[in-house]
Design a protein around this motif. Structure first.
Motif, PDB file in Angstrom:
ATOM      1  N   LEU A 107      57.101  45.884  25.092  1.00 53.66           N
ATOM      2  CA  LEU A 107      57.454  47.289  24.925  1.00 53.66           C
ATOM      3  C   LEU A 107      58.954  47.495  25.084  1.00 53.66           C
ATOM      4  O   LEU A 107      59.580  48.253  24.335  1.00 53.66           O
ATOM      5  CB  LEU A 107      56.696  48.136  25.947  1.00 53.66           C
ATOM      6  N   GLY A 108      59.554  46.790  26.066  1.00 48.82           N
ATOM      7  CA  GLY A 108      60.987  46.947  26.278  1.00 48.82           C
ATOM      8  C   GLY A 108      61.816  46.147  25.288  1.00 48.82           C
ATOM      9  O   GLY A 108      62.849  46.609  24.809  1.00 48.82           O
ATOM     10  N   GLY A 109      61.360  44.933  25.005  1.00 45.94           N
ATOM     11  CA  GLY A 109      62.104  44.050  24.115  1.00 45.94           C
ATOM     12  C   GLY A 109      62.310  42.698  24.751  1.00 45.94           C
ATOM     13  O   GLY A 109      63.200  42.535  25.592  1.00 45.94           O
ATOM     14  N   MET A 110      61.474  41.734  24.384  1.00 44.71           N
ATOM     15  CA  MET A 110      61.562  40.423  25.030  1.00 44.71           C
ATOM     16  C   MET A 110      62.737  39.632  24.480  1.00 44.71           C
ATOM     17  O   MET A 110      63.257  39.910  23.396  1.00 44.71           O
ATOM     18  CB  MET A 110      60.252  39.647  24.844  1.00 44.71           C
ATOM     19  N   GLY A 111      63.145  38.641  25.274  1.00 41.39           N
ATOM     20  CA  GLY A 111      64.291  37.835  24.886  1.00 41.39           C
ATOM     21  C   GLY A 111      65.616  38.456  25.248  1.00 41.39           C
ATOM     22  O   GLY A 111      66.651  38.069  24.699  1.00 41.39           O
ATOM     23  N   THR A 112      65.614  39.425  26.168  1.00 41.74           N
ATOM     24  CA  THR A 112      66.861  40.092  26.564  1.00 41.74           C
ATOM     25  C   THR A 112      67.058  40.143  28.071  1.00 41.74           C
ATOM     26  O   THR A 112      68.138  40.478  28.545  1.00 41.74           O
ATOM     27  CB  THR A 112      66.885  41.547  26.043  1.00 41.74           C
TER      28      THR A 112
ATOM     29  N   LEU B  54      60.869  48.801  40.006  1.00 42.60           N
ATOM     30  CA  LEU B  54      61.693  47.631  40.341  1.00 42.60           C
ATOM     31  C   LEU B  54      60.840  46.370  40.444  1.00 42.60           C
ATOM     32  O   LEU B  54      61.201  45.310  39.917  1.00 42.60           O
ATOM     33  CB  LEU B  54      62.450  47.874  41.647  1.00 42.60           C
ATOM     34  N   ILE B  55      59.692  46.473  41.125  1.00 37.86           N
ATOM     35  CA  ILE B  55      58.843  45.293  41.313  1.00 37.86           C
ATOM     36  C   ILE B  55      58.248  44.840  39.985  1.00 37.86           C
ATOM     37  O   ILE B  55      58.262  43.644  39.654  1.00 37.86           O
ATOM     38  CB  ILE B  55      57.735  45.595  42.341  1.00 37.86           C
ATOM     39  N   TRP B  56      57.719  45.783  39.206  1.00 36.21           N
ATOM     40  CA  TRP B  56      57.160  45.416  37.911  1.00 36.21           C
ATOM     41  C   TRP B  56      58.253  44.946  36.961  1.00 36.21           C
ATOM     42  O   TRP B  56      58.019  44.079  36.107  1.00 36.21           O
ATOM     43  CB  TRP B  56      56.401  46.599  37.310  1.00 36.21           C
ATOM     44  N   GLY B  57      59.456  45.512  37.091  1.00 39.49           N
ATOM     45  CA  GLY B  57      60.566  45.040  36.274  1.00 39.49           C
ATOM     46  C   GLY B  57      60.896  43.590  36.570  1.00 39.49           C
ATOM     47  O   GLY B  57      61.182  42.805  35.655  1.00 39.49           O
TER      48      GLY B  57
ATOM     49  N   PRO C  75      62.576  43.856  29.138  1.00 37.93           N
ATOM     50  CA  PRO C  75      61.311  43.980  29.859  1.00 37.93           C
ATOM     51  C   PRO C  75      61.383  44.909  31.065  1.00 37.93           C
ATOM     52  O   PRO C  75      60.403  45.586  31.391  1.00 37.93           O
ATOM     53  CB  PRO C  75      61.019  42.539  30.290  1.00 37.93           C
ATOM     54  N   MET C  76      62.545  44.965  31.725  1.00 36.67           N
ATOM     55  CA  MET C  76      62.694  45.874  32.858  1.00 36.67           C
ATOM     56  C   MET C  76      62.683  47.321  32.370  1.00 36.67           C
ATOM     57  O   MET C  76      62.099  48.202  33.015  1.00 36.67           O
ATOM     58  CB  MET C  76      63.981  45.540  33.617  1.00 36.67           C
ATOM     59  N   ILE C  77      63.304  47.556  31.225  1.00 35.91           N
ATOM     60  CA  ILE C  77      63.243  48.891  30.622  1.00 35.91           C
ATOM     61  C   ILE C  77      61.812  49.203  30.214  1.00 35.91           C
ATOM     62  O   ILE C  77      61.318  50.329  30.372  1.00 35.91           O
ATOM     63  CB  ILE C  77      64.196  48.973  29.414  1.00 35.91           C
ATOM     64  N   GLY C  78      61.107  48.198  29.685  1.00 30.08           N
ATOM     65  CA  GLY C  78      59.716  48.390  29.310  1.00 30.08           C
ATOM     66  C   GLY C  78      58.848  48.751  30.508  1.00 30.08           C
ATOM     67  O   GLY C  78      57.956  49.605  30.401  1.00 30.08           O
ATOM     68  N   ALA C  79      59.091  48.108  31.654  1.00 27.52           N
ATOM     69  CA  ALA C  79      58.347  48.434  32.862  1.00 27.52           C
ATOM     70  C   ALA C  79      58.618  49.872  33.283  1.00 27.52           C
ATOM     71  O   ALA C  79      57.693  50.609  33.669  1.00 27.52           O
ATOM     72  CB  ALA C  79      58.730  47.474  33.989  1.00 27.52           C
TER      73      ALA C  79
END
Length: 674
Positions: free
Chosen positions: A596-601, A354-357, A605-609
């Motif tokens: 990794l998650g997909g920027m611009g969404t 959660l924090i890194w997300g 990035p939260m999924i990437g974290a």
């Protein structure tokens, strides 16, 4: 009172020689880095690891009895040059034509691979400096003694630098390389295999770095982390001299070496601060550096920034339902403690995600939506942590007020940094944000020394003294941070408002709230302007928008959210903040998560974290010590083959399936239209 030691001419000359010796190592490292950027527009964050490889190969050659220092000085750089050429062909070449951001991201992934590979092969214990034979003796010049090795480094560095310049300026190879840097297609049309020349350029840059590594190993011990310790000074050197300028790399390297030597000698508590201030000043006044880019360097505009926006296969309504369901699952997660999993899963792993997300979400606002690549975003994360803890230590131990203080401090510094940094763009913006982050990180370490020097003067003047703010490496912590809530419903052995689980819900609510606020901003006209700036700032400006103002506002919002993430992390860390919160590698990690998650969404990035940290936990739980290397390999593959991130995978699969279904049956000719 602050007093400087008396100096003599002999001591001054001694420090000057020390500075030139260190500076020549920087020259060898920065020259290769600058050549690679000047020719190929590649910012190589793994360049420091190439230096480390050169040092370790030299250690292996000398300790195995294969040869002495002189053999290592020749063989080790050649071996690293081969590795550098392979790096270019296998990983960097597929990215030509893309935005330079992808080179930064890719080489950061290579850093993770090289660091773990070095530890796997040579272990974590440092090695003694190389035996330099007769060069270890001393020589007396102008009345004081100095090791012969220091003079050897200066002379050899000068010879290598001069030879490299002659190769680039006076040979056919250099002519082709210079022409290719200006117009690659033109050179290719002339029948020249420019890609082969690019491989040789990268190998040559790796060779220079490895020579610096062998020289470095002759001066001091060789150990893990040495690559990371020299890459930041190397970037300072190339920025001061001018990105892509070979002459600038030489002048900048010598300047940084001499300045560091004299500052360490006269005012050691300022060591590290002065060079970063110098770097920031040069970027603000003359972004192209003291010498600027060479005439034959034409960086161009770069390729498109590949965001994941619009690459999903779900409708907006289905995404909202899926997001709501995920929040509901997280809300009831504590109920599974002791039944499905232990408390570590919820209170450590999920909280970390959660924090890194949230941290990755904050970066996505400026990188994914505005096109600003902040390499120093960890600055706001660290400031949020420190401000939260200091508020609890010196004012009130309330988590709510402390977090607000962290957000405000991070937003304020983000406004100042953004006001200065957004004057420059592209790679220069990335470098100046990195410089600000390193300046504050150095300040956090030096604060006890600064207090010791300044407080006696303040006390003698009857002024209030500076209280402990960072405590250097030890960090600073609050004894207790209160929530202001107790009791609550209980489900079996789980109290949902107990101290631990209350903290979990505080984080969950703040992260979800931050996402909703960010989504509201992006869906508003403000977000549309940011995306227009990302696509073409010039066009947005022609439409009448003050693009600088919009970028600064986005930077402040992003910094505030990063400060909240840092404050939450500090409270999770028993109310303690330390210089580790300002480590520049954290900026690299959060960039990895974002792409990794997909920027611009925002949600990508939260999924990437979640993916990054889950894979890390899986590898660690299975006893894989080289987990960073595995993550690096995964990330490199994503940068090359799935640059839009995890959220784009369903659309890629769908496209592949659609193209397969449209293909004619085997043996049947395809339909030809008129």
């Amino acid at each position: 009172m602050l007093e400087l030691p008396l100096v003599t001419a002999g001591e001054t000359l001694d420090q000057f020689i020390n500075g030139l010796t260190v500076g020549m190592v920087y020259v060898l490292l920065a020259a290769g880095l600058s050549i690679i950027f000047g020719v190929m527009d590649v910012i190589n964050f793994a360049h420091g690891e190439l230096l480390a490889l050169g040092a370790y190969f030299a250690v292996a050659i000398t300790t195995a009895g294969i040869g002495n220092f002189w053999v290592a000085l020749l063989v080790a750089p050649l071996a690293v040059a081969i590795i550098g050429g392979a790096m270019e062909r296998l990983t960097i070449r597929p990215l030509y034509g893309r935005d330079p951001l992808y080179h930064i991201l890719l080489t950061f992934g290579l850093v993770l691979i090289f660091v773990d590979a070095i530890e796997l092969i040579w272990g974590t214990q440092p090695f003694r400096p190389l035996d330099t034979g007769v060069l270890s003796g001393t020589i007396t010049i102008l009345g004081f003694q100095k090791t012969l090795y220091s003079y050897f480094v200066i002379v050899m560095g000068a010879v290598v630098a001069a030879g490299a310049w002659l190769v680039l300026e006076r040979t056919r190879f250099g002519l082709v390389v210079r022409a290719g840097s200006m117009d690659r297609d033109m050179v290719r049309h002339l029948g020249i295999d420019i890609d082969r020349y690019y491989t040789l350029v990268f190998a040559f840059g790796a060779f220079l770095a490895a020579v610096g590594g062998v020289v470095f190993a002759g001066r001091q011990s060789v150990g893990p982390g040495m690559g990371g310790s020299v890459i930041i000074p190397a970037f300072i050197v190339v920025v001061l001299g001018g990105l892509g300028s070979f002459r600038g790399a030489v002048a900048g390297g010598l300047l940084v070496g001499v300045v560091q030597s004299f500052v360490r000698w006269q005012v050691p508590f300022l060591e590290g601060l002065v060079v970063f201030l110098l770097m920031i000043g040069v970027l603000l006044i003359r972004p192209q550096g003291l010498f600027g880019s060479p005439e034959w360097h034409d960086p161009g505009e770069g390729g498109e920034l590949l965001t994941a926006a619009g690459s999903g296969v779900l409708s907006t309504r289905r995404r909202r339902l899926l997001g709501g369901g995920m929040v509901a699952v997280l809300a009831i997660a504590p109920l599974g403690i002791g039944v499905l999993y232990n408390s570590y899963v919820v209170n450590t792993i999920v909280v970390d995600i959660l924090i890194w997300g949230l941290f990755a979400l904050s970066l996505d606002l400026v990188m994914g939506y505005t096109g600003l690549v902040s390499l120093g975003h960890v600055l706001f994360y660290g400031l949020g942590a420190y401000a939260t803890v200091l508020f609890a230590v010196y004012l009130l131990p309330s988590i709510w007020l402390a977090l607000v203080a962290g957000i405000l401090v991070a937003a304020l510094i983000a406004w100042v940094v953004g006001y200065l940094s957004i004057r420059v763009s592209g790679v220069y913006f990335s470098m100046i944000t990195l410089a600000f982050a390193e300046l504050f990180a150095s300040l956090a370490l030096k604060m006890p020394g600064l207090r010791a020097q300044i407080n006696p003067t303040l006390d003698s003047l009857g002024l209030p003294t500076i209280p402990p703010l960072t405590n250097g490496d030890n960090g600073i912590g609050a004894d207790a941070i209160t929530y202001g809530l107790t009791g609550g419903p209980e489900f079996g052995d789980v109290s949902l408002l107990g101290e631990i689980h209350l903290y979990y819900y505080v984080i969950l609510a703040l992260v979800v709230g931050s996402y909703l606020v960010s989504r509201r901003l992006i869906d508003a006209p403000f977000g549309s302007v940011l995306q227009a700036i990302r696509e073409s700032e010039q066009r947005a400006s022609f439409l009448g928008y003050d693009t600088t103002m919009y970028k600064r506002r986005a930077f402040v919002v992003s910094g505030a959210l990063a400060g909240l993430a840092g404050g939450l992390r500090a409270t999770q860390n028993l109310g303690r903040a330390s210089p580790g919160f300002l480590d520049w590698l954290l900026s690299g990690e959060v960039i990895v998560m974002t792409l990794l998650g997909g920027m611009g969404t925002l949600y990508g990035p939260m999924i990437g974290a979640a993916g990054y940290l889950s894979l890390e936990e899986l590898l660690l739980s299975n006893g894989i010590d080289q987990w960073q290397g595995v993550l690096g390999i995964v990330f490199v593959l994503f940068v090359i083959f799935v640059p839009r991130g995890i959220v784009s995978i369903p659309s890629l699969v769908k496209q592949r399936m659609d193209s397969s279904s449209e293909a004619p049956p085997e043996g049947e000719p395809a339909e030809v239209s008129d």
